[in-house]
Design an enzyme around this catalytic site. Structure first.
Site: not given
Length: 243
Positions: A120, A227
Site C-alpha cells: 500500500c 491502506c
C-alpha cells in the site's frame, strides 16, 4: 498567507461550518481562503460517486486525484471512466507508482501477500504524497460510521506537517449515502451488486456476507483496516485512535 497552525485553522473551520450540510461544506470549502489549494482524492469505489457528484455541481474543474495501484479491479477502472464522463469532471488526474518503483519493490506483483502495508505504501501512499505536496488541503469521503478509527471525525482535520483534510460526509449515515445516490440517479459501482460494499485492490478485497461490517472484506484475516493514505501525524495508525 495561510495560518501555519493547523489545529487553529481546523478549529476555526469546524466552528464556521459546524451546522452546515455536507453539500454546503463542500461548496464553500473549495473557495475558503483558510484552506488554500484544494483537491479531491477519490477511489471511485462503492460510495465515491456521492462526492464526485457534489464536486461536479460545485467545481467540475477541481483536481480529482485517482490512484491506480495497477492492482485494481477492471470494473473499477471502467467505472472511473464512466463516472468522470457522465458527471463532466474535467480534471481527473490518474496517479501511479513509477515503473522503477514497481521494479524495485514488487517486480513479481506478490508483495501484498507478504507485506500488505509495504505494498500500500509504495503503490498508494508515496505516489499520492508526491502529488498532494502541491496542495494545502484534500477532500476525502471518510465517514464516522465506517469503523472505530473514524468514529470521531470532524469536517476538518489537521494533517501535519502542512495540510488539512476535509471530510464533508463525516456525519452522514449509511442511509444518507444511499438516499443521495437514488435521488440523483447516480451510477453504481458494478461490484456492489456482487457483494462488495467497500472496494480496494483486487487481491486484497473479498465479498462481504450479510450482517458483516461493510469493510470486513478489506484485508480479510489481517490486522489492517486502512491502506495508509488516511494517517495521523505522517504515519499509519493501527487500532482505535484516541481523541
Amino acid at each position: 498567507m495561510l495560518d501555519g497552525n493547523l489545529d487553529t485553522r481546523a478549529g476555526r473551520l469546524n466552528d464556521r461550518y459546524r451546522h452546515h450540510a455536507a453539500t454546503e461544506v463542500l461548496r464553500r470549502a473549495v473557495t475558503d481562503p483558510d484552506l488554500g489549494r484544494v483537491a479531491l482524492v477519490s477511489s471511485f469505489g462503492a460510495e465515491s460517486v456521492v462526492l464526485l457528484h457534489m464536486i461536479s455541481r460545485a467545481a467540475p474543474g477541481l483536481p480529482v486525484l485517482f490512484i491506480d495501484t495497477q492492482m485494481l479491479f477492471p470494473e473499477t477502472l471502467a467505472y472511473q471512466r464512466e463516472v468522470a464522463a457522465k458527471l463532466g469532471l474535467t480534471n481527473v488526474q490518474v496517479i501511479t507508482a513509477s515503473d522503477a518503483e514497481i521494479a524495485a519493490h514488487d517486480p513479481d506483483g506478490l508483495l501484498h501477500k507478504s507485506n500488505p502495508d509495504a505494498c500500500c505504501d509504495f503503490r498508494k501512499t508515496v505516489p499520492l504524497e508526491r502529488v498532494l505536496s502541491g496542495y494545502d488541503a484534500w477532500i476525502t469521503g471518510r465517514k464516522r460510521f465506517q469503523n472505530g478509527q473514524r468514529a470521531a471525525l470532524e469536517f476538518f482535520e489537521p494533517e501535519p506537517p502542512a495540510r488539512l483534510r476535509v471530510n464533508p460526509l463525516a456525519h452522514w449515515r449509511p442511509e444518507d449515502v444511499q438516499d443521495y445516490m437514488i435521488e440523483n440517479a447516480l451510477p453504481r459501482h458494478p461490484l456492489v451488486a456482487q457483494g462488495y460494499p467497500s472496494i480496494g485492490c483486487a487481491p486484497c478485497t473479498s465479498p462481504v456476507a450479510p450482517g458483516e461490517d461493510p469493510r470486513s472484506g478489506r484485508w480479510r484475516g489481517q490486522e489492517k483496516s486502512e491502506c495508509g493514505i488516511h494517517f495521523i501525524g505522517g504515519r499509519m495508525v493501527r487500532g482505535k485512535v484516541s481523541a
